[in-house]
Write an enzyme that holds these catalytic residues in place. Structure first.
Site, PDB file in Angstrom:
ATOM      1  N   CYS A 135       0.978  -1.060  -0.160  1.00  0.00           N
ATOM      2  CA  CYS A 135       0.178   0.187  -0.326  1.00  0.00           C
ATOM      3  C   CYS A 135       0.692   1.452   0.270  1.00  0.00           C
ATOM      4  CB  CYS A 135      -1.176  -0.015   1.673  1.00  0.00           C
ATOM      5  SG  CYS A 135      -1.425   1.224   1.434  1.00  0.00           S
ATOM      6  N   CYS A 158      -0.626   3.787  -6.769  1.00  0.00           N
ATOM      7  CA  CYS A 158      -1.539   3.158  -5.743  1.00  0.00           C
ATOM      8  C   CYS A 158      -2.137   1.398  -6.403  1.00  0.00           C
ATOM      9  CB  CYS A 158      -2.989   3.940  -6.219  1.00  0.00           C
ATOM     10  SG  CYS A 158      -4.314   2.725  -4.859  1.00  0.00           S
TER      11      CYS A 158
HETATM   12  N1  DGL Z   1      -3.903   0.903  -2.277  1.00  0.00           N
HETATM   13  C1  DGL Z   1      -3.393   1.941  -1.273  1.00  0.00           C
HETATM   14  C2  DGL Z   1      -2.875   2.784  -1.975  1.00  0.00           C
HETATM   15  O1  DGL Z   1      -1.611   1.629  -3.190  1.00  0.00           O
HETATM   16  C3  DGL Z   1      -4.136   2.492  -0.871  1.00  0.00           C
HETATM   17  C4  DGL Z   1      -5.654   3.199  -0.905  1.00  0.00           C
HETATM   18  C5  DGL Z   1      -6.490   3.348   0.076  1.00  0.00           C
HETATM   19  O2  DGL Z   1      -6.785   2.983   0.609  1.00  0.00           O
HETATM   20  O3  DGL Z   1      -6.645   4.912   0.161  1.00  0.00           O
HETATM   21  O4  DGL Z   1      -2.534   3.535  -2.384  1.00  0.00           O
END
Ligand code: DGL
Length: 283
Positions: A70, A206
């Site tokens: 993440c 993301c």
């Molecule tokens: N998948 C996540 C990232 O890589 C976070 C998305 C979120 O929870 O806003 O930033």
């Protein structure tokens, strides 16, 4: 022991799949904090506390490393947890554990340089600027991690970030592809207008966005390469585990999928990406 993979939700599955391909015999525990997703609009304090709680769950499930799949958690919380919380936690636990991220491997892939490399500031004239677009959550964009770390290493690369509010949440909710395609087209248009031309390369910063990487591919010019975090992260973890035999990744090929949210089967968008239905247990 097992490899833990953490995300605010399901985006981390894009990293998880690359790790499984790379370590088919290792044991894995995936945790999605779906009760609290999305993280991208949260405060730094909240993101640090939620990420810490996710790591604790993974270590309590027998993981030796927790990979933050993440960008939001990694850019806001990773350094803080490594410096302030992890040493004491590790001592109390009485076994080696570590938290790793995906920003370092992505920056290595984007710069073509090892993380340790920092450019000498010589003020040479840059003949051709390589324009790198980063699509991310608002929290990752506000951290400016990609701008700062790439600028330390490459003076000929200019980073432009495009925050995409709501996009991760809509992907998580399994929104229709037409809606996601329209949102992605508008973000590509916005960054292209901001730069004044199309970017030379792009990072999907993301992990949720990799689920719809084909929609980004279609919205960007065909000759704009995408830098993919899953492959970069898997390669970095392989090199890390070679150097650190104390973090045993397990050898039974076990796979567990945990959620802090509603257990059971996930959306058809995620199913299409993963290839088979995925059922989650309650964390
Ligand atoms: N998948 C996540 C990232 O890589 C976070 C998305 C979120 O929870 O806003 O930033």
């Amino acid at each position: 022991m097992a490899i833990g993979v953490f995300d605010s939700g399901l985006g981390g599955l894009t990293i998880h799949r690359a790790l499984i391909d790379r370590f088919p015999d290792a044991d894995f525990v995936f945790l999605g904090d779906q009760a609290k997703v999305p993280y991208g609009g949260r405060t730094g304090e909240e993101i640090v506390e939620l990420t810490k709680a996710g790591c604790v769950t993974l270590f309590e499930q027998g993981c030796s490393v927790a990979v933050l799949a993440c960008n939001t958690a990694a850019s806001i919380a990773l350094r803080r947890l490594q410096q302030t919380w992890l040493p004491g936690y590790r001592k109390a636990l009485g076994r080696p554990v570590n938290v790793l991220g995906l920003i370092v491997p992505t920056i290595e892939a984007a710069t073509g340089l090892p993380w340790e490399h920092e450019a000498e500031r010589r003020g040479d004239k840059v003949e051709k600027l390589d324009i790198l677009a980063v699509f991310s959550t608002p929290a990752t964009a506000a951290s400016r991690v990609y701008e700062i770390e790439i600028d330390k290493r490459r003076q000929d690369v200019a980073v432009f970030s495009q925050p995409c509010p709501e996009l991760a949440g809509r992907i998580e909710a399994g929104a229709p592809r037409e809606e996601l395609a329209a949102a992605i087209q508008s973000h590509v248009k916005a960054i292209t207008t901001g730069i004044g031309r199309s970017p030379d390369r792009a990072i999907l910063g993301c992990t949720h966005y990799e689920i719809v990487a084909d929609l980004f591919r279609a919205a960007l010019p065909p000759d704009t390469p995408l830098i993919h975090q899953p492959e970069a992260t898997a390669g970095a973890l392989a090199r890390y585990l070679e150097r650190h035999a104390e973090y045993d990744p397990g050898h039974a090929g076990a796979r567990r999928f945990l959620t802090t949210g509603r257990p059971g089967v996930q959306s058809s968008l995620v199913e299409a990406f993963w290839g088979t239905p995925l059922s989650f247990e309650r964390a």
